[in-house]
Scaffold this motif. Structure first.
Motif, PDB file in Angstrom:
ATOM      1  N   CYS A 144       0.914  -1.114   0.124  1.00  5.75           N
ATOM      2  CA  CYS A 144      -0.092   0.173  -0.059  1.00  5.75           C
ATOM      3  C   CYS A 144       0.857   1.184  -0.066  1.00  5.75           C
ATOM      4  O   CYS A 144       0.484   2.228  -0.815  1.00  5.75           O
ATOM      5  CB  CYS A 144      -0.923  -0.237   1.161  1.00  5.75           C
ATOM      6  SG  CYS A 144      -2.119  -1.243   0.971  1.00  5.75           S
ATOM      7  N   HIS A 145       1.884   1.279   0.960  1.00  5.48           N
ATOM      8  CA  HIS A 145       2.873   2.540   0.895  1.00  5.48           C
ATOM      9  C   HIS A 145       3.310   2.591  -0.365  1.00  5.48           C
ATOM     10  O   HIS A 145       3.533   3.870  -0.836  1.00  5.48           O
ATOM     11  CB  HIS A 145       3.896   2.195   2.010  1.00  5.48           C
ATOM     12  CG  HIS A 145       4.995   3.285   1.998  1.00  5.48           C
ATOM     13  ND1 HIS A 145       4.729   4.358   2.597  1.00  5.48           N
ATOM     14  CD2 HIS A 145       6.172   3.343   1.524  1.00  5.48           C
ATOM     15  CE1 HIS A 145       5.569   5.309   2.711  1.00  5.48           C
ATOM     16  NE2 HIS A 145       6.681   4.453   1.895  1.00  5.48           N
ATOM     17  N   ASN A 148       0.750   3.793  -3.066  1.00  6.48           N
ATOM     18  CA  ASN A 148       0.494   5.295  -2.774  1.00  6.48           C
ATOM     19  C   ASN A 148       1.536   6.466  -3.226  1.00  6.48           C
ATOM     20  O   ASN A 148       1.331   7.380  -3.806  1.00  6.48           O
ATOM     21  CB  ASN A 148      -0.006   5.547  -1.248  1.00  6.48           C
ATOM     22  CG  ASN A 148      -1.169   4.669  -0.822  1.00  6.48           C
ATOM     23  OD1 ASN A 148      -2.127   4.566  -1.654  1.00  6.48           O
ATOM     24  ND2 ASN A 148      -1.106   4.589   0.489  1.00  6.48           N
ATOM     25  N   TRP A 163      -7.719  10.159  -7.118  1.00  4.24           N
ATOM     26  CA  TRP A 163      -6.888   9.192  -6.147  1.00  4.24           C
ATOM     27  C   TRP A 163      -7.026   9.491  -4.875  1.00  4.24           C
ATOM     28  O   TRP A 163      -6.751  10.674  -4.200  1.00  4.24           O
ATOM     29  CB  TRP A 163      -5.386   9.282  -6.458  1.00  4.24           C
ATOM     30  CG  TRP A 163      -4.612   8.198  -5.781  1.00  4.24           C
ATOM     31  CD1 TRP A 163      -3.781   8.718  -4.449  1.00  4.24           C
ATOM     32  CD2 TRP A 163      -4.694   6.910  -5.697  1.00  4.24           C
ATOM     33  NE1 TRP A 163      -3.277   7.562  -4.005  1.00  4.24           N
ATOM     34  CE2 TRP A 163      -3.685   6.338  -4.841  1.00  4.24           C
ATOM     35  CE3 TRP A 163      -5.102   5.849  -6.878  1.00  4.24           C
ATOM     36  CZ2 TRP A 163      -3.562   4.929  -4.671  1.00  4.24           C
ATOM     37  CZ3 TRP A 163      -4.931   4.547  -6.420  1.00  4.24           C
ATOM     38  CH2 TRP A 163      -4.055   4.104  -5.608  1.00  4.24           C
ATOM     39  N   THR A 164      -7.588   8.678  -3.939  1.00  3.22           N
ATOM     40  CA  THR A 164      -7.258   8.503  -2.451  1.00  3.22           C
ATOM     41  C   THR A 164      -6.307   7.557  -2.001  1.00  3.22           C
ATOM     42  O   THR A 164      -6.124   6.486  -2.537  1.00  3.22           O
ATOM     43  CB  THR A 164      -8.632   8.487  -1.717  1.00  3.22           C
ATOM     44  OG1 THR A 164      -9.382   7.256  -2.188  1.00  3.22           O
ATOM     45  CG2 THR A 164      -9.458   9.716  -1.836  1.00  3.22           C
ATOM     46  N   ASP A 165      -5.667   7.602  -1.067  1.00  3.61           N
ATOM     47  CA  ASP A 165      -4.788   6.404  -0.625  1.00  3.61           C
ATOM     48  C   ASP A 165      -5.417   5.246  -0.277  1.00  3.61           C
ATOM     49  O   ASP A 165      -6.447   5.277   0.174  1.00  3.61           O
ATOM     50  CB  ASP A 165      -3.775   6.891   0.680  1.00  3.61           C
ATOM     51  CG  ASP A 165      -2.569   7.979   0.420  1.00  3.61           C
ATOM     52  OD1 ASP A 165      -2.513   8.168  -0.903  1.00  3.61           O
ATOM     53  OD2 ASP A 165      -2.300   8.398   1.126  1.00  3.61           O
TER      54      ASP A 165
END
Length: 596
Positions: A144-145, A148, A163-165
Motif C-alpha cells: 500500500c505504501h 500510494n 486518487w485517495t490513498d
C-alpha cells in the motif's frame, strides 16, 4: 506469533550452500537448446581445461566419464597396455535387460523437518488465514505504501484521475476482485461493471467502483518509486538489479513457501513461462514461440501434491552466482541442503540433465533422475549393441558409470533416461497398444517408471495454477509477475488447506477465499429479485373512490426508523410486506430497498 517465528527460522537458515567449484564442461547441445528458447548470448559456456598430468590425480579420474570412447581408450591404454581390444569393447558396449545391474548406493532420507505442513492440524485454518501466510498484512501494508507513492508520483507528472490513498483492507478487497475475475472470465475488465445487460455481474460494484479498481491497477507497486530511480541509474553496471521492482514481495513469498511446508522425498524441477509482451530490458523466451513472450520461472515443487517449494526467475546472464551453465545453476540454486536436508530424489527433464549435475548432486546426497539428450557431452556415444530402428518395443539397453546409469528404452521411439537412484531394470512392465483392441505387456526400465510417476507433480502444479489463473493483460511487466505471485500464494494455500482439512475442492476454496477477501459472507441468503419488490395497495380497493385513499393506511416503517415520524401511507411492498411512503417529494420505497 508462531508464523513469524517460522519465518524468522527460515530467514536464519537462508545461507548460501557451498557447491564444488570445478568448471562446467562445454555442453554444445545445451547452448543449442537454449538458443531456441531464450537468447543464447546471455548463456556463456566455459570449456574445461584439463592439464596434461591430470590423469595421475584421483579427483580428475573421477571426473572422466566412462561414456566417452576416446577418453576411455586412452585411460585403458595408460592403465594397462596389455588390455585387449575385445575387453575394451565389452567395457563400452550397451548391456541388455538380462544383464544384472548393481543397485546404486541408497541415500538415507534425512529431511531437516518433518515433511508436510508446518502448521497444527488441530487448529482451524480458513482459506484467507492460509493465504495471509504468503501475503502477510505487513507485506500488504508495504505494498500500500509503495502504491500510494507511485500514485502521487504519477499525479505530479500530470496524470489526471481521482486518487485517495489505498489501505490494507481495501487492497485485500482488490486482490479478492482479481481472484473473482479468475473464477468468472469476461472478455475485458470493464465488462464486470457493465449495467443493464443480461450478462451484468452485480457483485464487483458492491466491492469497489470500476474507476477505483482501474486506478489501483495502474499504480500497484512492490518497491518504492524513489528506490526504483536509484536502481535505474545503475543500469548497465554490475550493481543494477533487474528484479528490483518485484524483489520485496518475491523474497517474502519465497520465504513463506519454505517456512510453512516441508516437502516429501520426491521433488520435481521444471520451468514455467509467464506470458508478457511488455518491454523489460531482460532476456526472455523469444525464438520458438514469438507470440509467447514472457518470463521464465524455474520451479521446485513437491511431486506428491504440486506444492511450489521454491522458485527463481531468469533475467539473462548473471541470473545465478555460479558459472556452470544455465541448466546446472538453475537446479543448484533451488536445492539448499541446509533448508531441505539430504536424501531427496530430484526429477527433471532433458534441459537440465547432465552427468556433472547428477554426480555433483549425488556428492551432496541428492539423488536425481531425468531424461537426457544423447548429443550432450559426457553421455554414451558408443553404438556397440545399442538400440536400432528395428529393435522391438520394450527393448532395453544400459550403461553404468559409478552411481550414474544411462538407459535407453524402445517405446514408440527411443526414450533416454539417466539416474543416480535406480537400477537399470527391476522387472517392471507396462501395457502398450500394439494394434486396435490389442495390448501387450512390455518390460520398462525402473528410471522410466519413476520419471513418469513423479514428474506428474509438475503437471499437477501447472494444472492447479491454470485452473483459476489471475493473469490478464497489463502494460507493466512487474504487474504480470505480481499476478503470478498471487497464483502461487493461492495454489500453495489451497494445498496446505487440503493437507490439513481436505474438505474443499479448488473451486470451493477459491469461492470462500474471494468472499473472505472482499468482506462478504458466502452463506448470506441471496437477495430477492427486484421484480418482486413492487408497491401495492395495503387494503382492498372499494367502489367508494373517496375511501380508497384513507382505508388501510399504516405507519411508514422507513419514516419511523430513520426520521422518527409516524407518517401514514396506503402503499406497501409486495415482497417485503412493509408499508412505505411513495410520494413525489418523499420516496421511502426507494430509500428502503437501497439500504438493504
Amino acid at each position: 506469533m508462531a508464523h513469524e517465528e517460522a519465518l524468522q527460522m527460515m530467514t536464519e537458515s537462508e545461507e548460501e550452500s557451498t557447491f564444488p567449484s570445478e568448471e562446467e564442461e562445454d555442453f554444445d547441445d545445451e547452448l543449442l537448446y537454449f538458443e531456441e528458447r531464450c537468447d543464447a548470448a546471455e548463456n556463456p559456456i566455459s570449456k574445461e581445461k584439463m592439464p596434461a598430468s591430470a590423469h595421475h590425480t584421483r579427483a580428475t579420474h573421477k571426473r572422466l566419464s566412462a561414456f566417452n570412447s576416446v577418453e576411455n581408450l586412452n585411460i585403458c591404454e595408460r592403465d594397462s597396455d596389455q588390455m585387449s581390444a575385445a575387453k575394451r569393447a565389452r567395457t563400452l558396449s550397451w548391456k541388455a535387460e538380462t544383464d544384472v545391474d548393481q543397485v546404486p548406493q541408497t541415500l538415507r532420507f534425512l529431511p531437516a523437518r518433518e515433511p508436510g505442513p508446518q502448521l497444527s492440524a488441530a487448529d482451524s485454518h480458513s482459506p484467507m488465514s492460509l493465504f495471509k501466510l504468503f501475503f502477510t498484512e505487513s507485506a500488504v501494508e508495504n505494498l500500500c505504501h509503495n502504491t500510494n507513492a507511485q500514485a502521487a508520483r504519477a499525479m505530479a507528472k500530470g496524470h489526471k484521475y481521482k486518487w485517495t490513498d489505498v489501505g490494507v483492507d481495501e487492497l485485500y478487497r482488490y486482490i479478492g476482485l482479481i481472484f473473482y475475475m479468475s473464477v468468472l472470465k469476461m472478455s475485458s475488465i470493464t465488462d464486470y461493471w457493465r449495467q443493464d445487460s443480461p450478462f451484468s455481474l452485480p457483485f464487483p460494484a458492491t466491492v469497489m467502483s470500476r474507476d477505483r479498481y482501474r486506478t489501483i491497477s495502474w499504480n500497484v507497486h512492490m518497491s518504492h518509486p524513489d528506490a526504483d530511480e536509484e536502481n535505474d541509474r545503475k543500469r548497465g553496471t554490475d550493481q543494477h538489479d533487474r528484479l528490483f521492482r518485484i524483489k520485496p514481495l518475491m523474497d517474502i513469498i519465497r520465504l513463506a513457501c519454505k517456512a510453512f511446508y516441508h516437502p516429501r522425498r520426491n521433488l520435481a524441477v521444471k520451468e514455467r513461462l509467464v506470458a508478457c509482451r511488455a518491454k523489460t530490458g531482460m532476456r526472455r523466451c523469444t525464438k520458438v514461440k514469438p507470440t509467447k513472450l514472457g518470463f521464465k520461472f524455474f520451479d521446485l515443487s513437491d511431486s506428491s501434491n504440486g506444492y511450489i517449494v521454491d522458485f527463481s526467475i531468469y533475467t539473462g546472464k548473471n541470473s545465478f552466482p555460479a558459472d556452470h551453465g544455465l541448466s546446472y545453476d538453475a537446479v543448484m540454486s533451488l536445492l539448499d541442503r541446509k533448508v531441505l536436508g539430504s536424501g531427496y530424489h530430484v526429477f527433471m527433464d532433458d534441459f537440465y540433465t547432465s552427468p556433472k549435475l547428477f554426480t555433483d548432486l549425488f556428492a551432496l546426497k541428492f539423488g536425481a533422475c531425468g531424461t537426457y539428450r544423447e548429443q550432450r557431452k559426457g553421455f554414451p556415444k558408443t553404438a556397440a549393441n545399442s538400440l536400432s530402428r528395428s529393435s522391438s518395443r520394450g527393448s532395453i539397453r544400459w550403461i553404468r558409470d559409478g552411481p550414474l546409469v544411462c538407459v535407453k528404452w524402445m517405446d514408440t521411439q527411443v526414450v533416454s533416461v539417466c539416474s543416480t537412484i535406480h537400477a537399470a531394470y527391476t522387472g517392471d512392465r507396462v501395457k502398450r497398444n500394439i494394434k486396435a483392441q490389442h495390448t501387450k505387456s512390455v518390460p520398462c526400465p525402473a528410471p522410466v517408471t519413476a520419471y513418469s510417476q513423479h514428474m506428474g507433480g509438475v503437471d499437477l502444479s501447472n494444472q492447479l495454477l491454470q485452473y483459476y489463473a489471475a493473469q490478464h493483460k497489463t502494460m507493466k511487466w512487474y504487474r504480470k509477475v505480481f499476478l503470478h505471485f498471487l497464483d502461487i500464494a493461492a495454489n500453495n494455500a489451497f494445498i496446505l488447506h487440503k493437507e490439513l482439512h481436505d474438505n474443499m475442492t479448488r473451486k470451493e476454496f477459491m469461492e470462500e477465499l474471494i468472499a473472505e477477501l472482499c468482506g462478504v459472507s458466502q452463506k448470506a441468503a441471496p437477495k430477492q429479485s427486484s421484480t418482486e419488490h413492487v408497491p401495492i395497495p395495503g387494503a382492498e380497493l372499494t367502489s367508494d373512490v373517496r375511501r380508497n385513499a384513507t382505508v388501510g393506511r399504516r405507519i411508514c416503517v422507513h419514516c419511523k426508523a430513520v426520521h422518527g415520524k409516524r407518517s401514514q401511507t396506503p402503499w406497501k411492498c409486495q415482497a417485503c410486506d412493509v408499508y412505505l411512503c411513495l410520494q413525489l417529494k418523499r420516496n421511502c420505497f426507494l430509500e428502503w430497498h437501497t439500504s438493504l
